[in-house]
Design a protein around this motif. Structure first.
Motif, short mmCIF file in Angstrom:
data_model
loop_
_atom_site.label_atom_id
_atom_site.label_comp_id
_atom_site.label_asym_id
_atom_site.label_seq_id
_atom_site.Cartn_x
_atom_site.Cartn_y
_atom_site.Cartn_z
N ALA A 57 0.83 -1.20 0.00
CA ALA A 57 0.00 0.00 0.00
C ALA A 57 0.87 1.25 0.00
O ALA A 57 0.61 2.22 -0.73
CB ALA A 57 -0.93 -0.01 1.22
N THR A 58 1.93 1.24 0.80
CA THR A 58 2.83 2.39 0.88
C THR A 58 3.50 2.64 -0.46
O THR A 58 3.57 3.78 -0.94
CB THR A 58 3.89 2.16 1.97
N ARG A 59 3.98 1.58 -1.10
CA ARG A 59 4.63 1.72 -2.42
C ARG A 59 3.64 2.23 -3.46
O ARG A 59 3.97 3.06 -4.31
CB ARG A 59 5.25 0.39 -2.85
N THR A 60 2.41 1.72 -3.41
CA THR A 60 1.38 2.14 -4.37
C THR A 60 1.09 3.63 -4.21
O THR A 60 1.00 4.37 -5.20
CB THR A 60 0.09 1.33 -4.18
N TRP A 61 0.93 4.09 -2.97
CA TRP A 61 0.63 5.50 -2.73
C TRP A 61 1.79 6.39 -3.20
O TRP A 61 1.57 7.43 -3.81
CB TRP A 61 0.32 5.73 -1.25
#
Length: 199
Positions: A57-61
């Motif tokens: 999720a962090t990488r996607t954001w």
């Protein structure tokens, strides 16, 4: 259906197995090509799986922020776009700590295009979403798995001949359900010909 909007903010309250089972059962009632039911639903509960999802999720954001040049607005900004961006930022920050996480997986069918295969998994996802809404739950479809697919496959022991279609976050909404905003039928429906508007 009119109030089954995407919900990304959740109360710190667990989603019980009985509620999840009702959603999963509803998913199994969906249609699929030739009634093959080529799906598997993986409920992620372990800390290891949740940590993988949070990292994804962090990488996607980060990728979204860079691609769209987004900045997270301050708390004082109260316009719809600012509220939506803050909610998305919070959703990805929480990531794997969402009350419930469910992977929707499909076994690809020989000779079927990706679009045709989607027709055998996305109705199941919609049934799940509607069953969640019927119980007062909220949910969001994410593509976080793209940023952590190898790790997710490993931790969930997903066989190589299965694809992850999507990852859903599920929980009790922080706030209320809202009516969805959609284009009018006059813009999306036609009669007989592409250039002949409905009615």
């Amino acid at each position: 259906m009119r109030t089954a909007s995407t919900v990304r903010r959740y109360l710190d309250r667990p989603v019980g197995d009985d509620a999840l089972e009702r959603c999963l059962l509803a998913a199994t009632w969906a249609p699929s090509g030739a009634n093959q039911q080529p799906w598997k639903f993986v409920v992620l509960k372990s800390k290891e799986a949740r940590d993988v999802v949070t990292a994804g999720a962090t990488r996607t954001w980060q990728a979204l922020r860079e691609y769209y040049r987004l900045s997270t607005p301050g708390d004082e900004a109260d316009d719809p776009k600012s509220r939506a961006l803050r909610t998305m930022a919070e959703h990805t920050r929480v990531g794997g700590a969402a009350p419930a996480l469910v992977l929707f997986c499909i076994r690809p069918q020989a000779g079927a295009s990706e679009l045709q295969q989607g027709a055998s998994i996305f109705p199941a996802m919609q049934n799940f979403l509607l069953a969640a809404r019927a119980q007062g739950l909220g949910a969001a479809i994410t593509l976080w798995h793209y940023s952590c697919e190898d790790e997710l496959r490993s931790v969930a022991a997903i066989p190589d001949d299965w694809q992850i279609a999507s990852l859903l976050t599920v929980g009790w909404p922080k706030g209320r359900h809202h009516s969805v905003r959609r284009k009018p039928l006059s813009e999306v429906a036609v009669t007989d010909r592409w250039d002949k508007p409905w009615r």
